[in-house]
Design a protein around this motif. Structure first.
Motif, mmCIF file in Angstrom:
data_model
loop_
_atom_site.group_PDB
_atom_site.id
_atom_site.type_symbol
_atom_site.label_atom_id
_atom_site.label_comp_id
_atom_site.label_asym_id
_atom_site.label_seq_id
_atom_site.Cartn_x
_atom_site.Cartn_y
_atom_site.Cartn_z
ATOM 1 N N ASP A 1 1.044 5.464 0.005
ATOM 2 C CA ASP A 1 0.293 6.679 0.322
ATOM 3 C C ASP A 1 1.277 7.851 0.286
ATOM 4 O O ASP A 1 2.193 7.918 1.102
ATOM 5 C CB ASP A 1 -0.327 6.528 1.716
ATOM 6 N N LYS B 1 -10.656 -0.458 6.275
ATOM 7 C CA LYS B 1 -11.257 -1.483 5.415
ATOM 8 C C LYS B 1 -10.729 -2.885 5.694
ATOM 9 O O LYS B 1 -11.387 -3.870 5.386
ATOM 10 C CB LYS B 1 -10.999 -1.149 3.934
ATOM 11 N N ASP C 1 -7.566 4.897 5.624
ATOM 12 C CA ASP C 1 -8.717 4.268 4.966
ATOM 13 C C ASP C 1 -8.489 2.771 4.769
ATOM 14 O O ASP C 1 -9.389 1.963 4.984
ATOM 15 C CB ASP C 1 -8.994 4.923 3.612
ATOM 16 N N PHE C 2 -7.274 2.396 4.363
ATOM 17 C CA PHE C 2 -6.962 0.975 4.172
ATOM 18 C C PHE C 2 -7.098 0.225 5.493
ATOM 19 O O PHE C 2 -7.655 -0.873 5.531
ATOM 20 C CB PHE C 2 -5.543 0.817 3.602
ATOM 21 N N VAL D 1 0.863 -1.174 0.000
ATOM 22 C CA VAL D 1 0.000 0.000 0.000
ATOM 23 C C VAL D 1 0.901 1.226 0.000
ATOM 24 O O VAL D 1 1.786 1.341 0.845
ATOM 25 C CB VAL D 1 -0.932 0.024 1.237
ATOM 26 N N ILE E 1 -1.291 -1.214 -4.235
ATOM 27 C CA ILE E 1 -2.542 -0.529 -3.941
ATOM 28 C C ILE E 1 -2.218 0.910 -3.565
ATOM 29 O O ILE E 1 -1.470 1.145 -2.616
ATOM 30 C CB ILE E 1 -3.274 -1.219 -2.768
ATOM 31 N N GLU E 2 -2.746 1.852 -4.312
ATOM 32 C CA GLU E 2 -2.584 3.260 -3.963
ATOM 33 C C GLU E 2 -3.817 3.659 -3.159
ATOM 34 O O GLU E 2 -4.928 3.668 -3.676
ATOM 35 C CB GLU E 2 -2.431 4.115 -5.215
ATOM 36 N N ASP E 3 -3.607 3.945 -1.873
ATOM 37 C CA ASP E 3 -4.734 4.237 -0.988
ATOM 38 C C ASP E 3 -4.224 5.027 0.213
ATOM 39 O O ASP E 3 -3.051 4.956 0.574
ATOM 40 C CB ASP E 3 -5.369 2.926 -0.510
ATOM 41 N N ASN E 4 -5.122 5.747 0.832
ATOM 42 C CA ASN E 4 -4.827 6.405 2.095
ATOM 43 C C ASN E 4 -4.666 5.305 3.148
ATOM 44 O O ASN E 4 -5.520 4.412 3.251
ATOM 45 C CB ASN E 4 -5.980 7.352 2.449
#
Length: 181
Positions: free
Chosen positions: A73, A107, A103-104, A71, A97-100
């Motif tokens: 960020d 989830k 937030d990850f 991930v 995975i490009e995500d905050n």
């Protein structure tokens, strides 16, 4: 995963235009961006890693030690030519995975280890079937909001030095947490 390979005659002049190095090897590869797949049981989360060499080393080490999901960020572009070269091909075998990160984490409720140089006590490895390791920016470290949300805050025990390069420290931690099972 099968790969479709096509060949084209490419001149040295074209290779010079496409390559960002002064002495290209004479080969150019065209790849499709990988599609996100399942989240692995061991996840590496990078918060603001900026140096392409560090990112490439972390990706390569992640794959070597069983971290098959990454991930990112606010990090250097994982498709930066220097990152790609330093991964030695590992980039194409890892789920990116490009995500905050917050937030990850919301989830995916697994155990999260965040690194912090001000962590108290000794690093104790505990067995978690699914977990994430969070590494931070080379200068500022992991964002305090992420540290507060993590299940464990850890640091490596070191002698005579204050800190290690994020790629070196991250590689050691990935080995300790998952790579030597």
């Amino acid at each position: 995963m099968p790969y479709e390979i096509e060949s084209y005659l490419v001149t040295e002049e074209i290779i010079q235009k496409l390559s960002d190095v002064s002495s290209p090897q004479g080969l150019i590869g065209v790849c499709h961006f990988p599609q996100e797949s399942h989240i692995s049981k061991q996840v590496l989360l990078c918060d603001g890693i900026q140096d392409p060499g560090n990112m490439g080393t972390l990706i390569r080490s992640a794959l070597a030690f069983g971290f098959e999901s990454l991930v990112v960020d606010h990090c250097v572009d994982v498709y930066n030519p220097k990152v790609i070269r330093s991964t030695q091909g590992a980039l194409f075998k890892i789920n990116i995975i490009e995500d905050n990160i917050i937030d990850f984490m919301d989830k995916h409720p697994i155990h999260y280890y965040a690194t912090d140089l001000s962590a108290q006590g000794q690093f104790e490895k505990k067995h978690h079937e699914e977990f994430g390791l969070i590494l931070g920016n080379e200068g500022q470290g992991v964002d305090p909001e992420i540290i507060n949300k993590a299940d464990s805050v850890i640091k490596l025990k070191m002698k005579k030095v204050e800190s290690l390069n994020v790629a070196v420290a991250g590689s050691i931690l990935m080995y300790e947490l998952g790579g030597n099972r």
